[in-house]
Motif scaffolding. Structure first.
Motif, short mmCIF file in Angstrom:
data_model
loop_
_atom_site.label_atom_id
_atom_site.label_comp_id
_atom_site.label_asym_id
_atom_site.label_seq_id
_atom_site.Cartn_x
_atom_site.Cartn_y
_atom_site.Cartn_z
N UNK A 98 -2.24 4.60 -2.46
CA UNK A 98 -1.54 3.97 -1.34
C UNK A 98 -1.86 2.47 -1.34
N UNK A 99 -1.55 1.85 -2.47
CA UNK A 99 -1.88 0.43 -2.69
C UNK A 99 -0.69 -0.23 -3.38
N UNK A 100 -0.66 -1.55 -3.37
CA UNK A 100 0.35 -2.29 -4.12
C UNK A 100 -0.33 -3.21 -5.12
N UNK A 101 0.37 -3.46 -6.21
CA UNK A 101 -0.21 -4.23 -7.31
C UNK A 101 0.78 -5.28 -7.82
N UNK A 102 0.28 -6.46 -8.12
CA UNK A 102 1.11 -7.46 -8.79
C UNK A 102 0.29 -8.16 -9.87
N UNK A 155 -9.25 -8.93 2.10
CA UNK A 155 -9.53 -9.42 0.74
C UNK A 155 -8.86 -8.57 -0.33
N UNK A 156 -8.43 -9.19 -1.39
CA UNK A 156 -7.82 -8.44 -2.49
C UNK A 156 -8.88 -7.79 -3.38
N UNK A 157 -8.47 -6.77 -4.13
CA UNK A 157 -9.21 -6.34 -5.31
C UNK A 157 -8.49 -7.02 -6.45
N UNK A 173 -3.72 -8.23 -9.12
CA UNK A 173 -4.10 -8.10 -7.72
C UNK A 173 -3.70 -6.73 -7.18
N UNK A 174 -4.63 -6.06 -6.53
CA UNK A 174 -4.35 -4.80 -5.86
C UNK A 174 -4.68 -4.96 -4.38
N UNK A 175 -3.75 -4.54 -3.55
CA UNK A 175 -3.97 -4.64 -2.11
C UNK A 175 -3.90 -3.27 -1.46
#
Lengths: 97, 97
Positions: A28-32, A59-61, A71-73
């Motif tokens: 349940x995360x988004x990635x760019x 903060x981002x991972x 980037x994963x949020x």
């Protein structure tokens, strides 16, 4: 204010406004992934995001390999994607264009 | 000057001076995980390393999740661990103590 996980309809609406982001249903995360001219450009971008993230206390991972930033949020306190992630993704998009 | 991969004896000697680093034989790389008080402290550290890395033209593969920084060092041009990685690891160790 307690931050809560987006429900399915909220998430679908948020994702439709974030076409550059890939949704990871498992987390349940988004990635760019972003690529820059070189390391200095990538790290300059990271510094801008770090300041934004600290200000928002969200903060981002993220990882960096030379000119690339992944980037994963997601929101640990909400156990999934929340409005905070959407806001940070929008801020990132507005910086990189 | 061409940078070359350390041979087994050189690597063993280098690693004996880097007890905080874990050697990954699969990638011929070294890894260290660092934790800081909070995100601001972690990113301040990353900024110091970024400047060092850029100056040495040798960059880490690294990731950050809030107060944690994971660093992997290897040299793509040498197809494995080189003296550049050892020098960067020593510089990182000298900063974090």
């Amino acid at each position: 204010m307690t931050i809560r996980r987006l429900d399915e309809a909220e998430r679908a609406e948020a994702l439709s406004g974030l076409p550059e982001w890939r949704y990871d249903p498992g987390r349940d995360a988004i990635h760019r992934r972003l690529t820059f001219l070189d390391f200095a450009a990538a790290f300059a971008f990271m510094t801008r995001i770090a300041i934004l993230a600290e200000k928002a206390d969200h903060h981002p991972e993220w990882s960096n390999v030379w000119n690339r930033v992944d980037i994963t949020l997601t929101t640990h306190d909400a156990d999934g994607l929340s409005q905070r992630d959407v806001a940070l993704a929008q801020a990132i998009d507005s910086i990189v264009g």
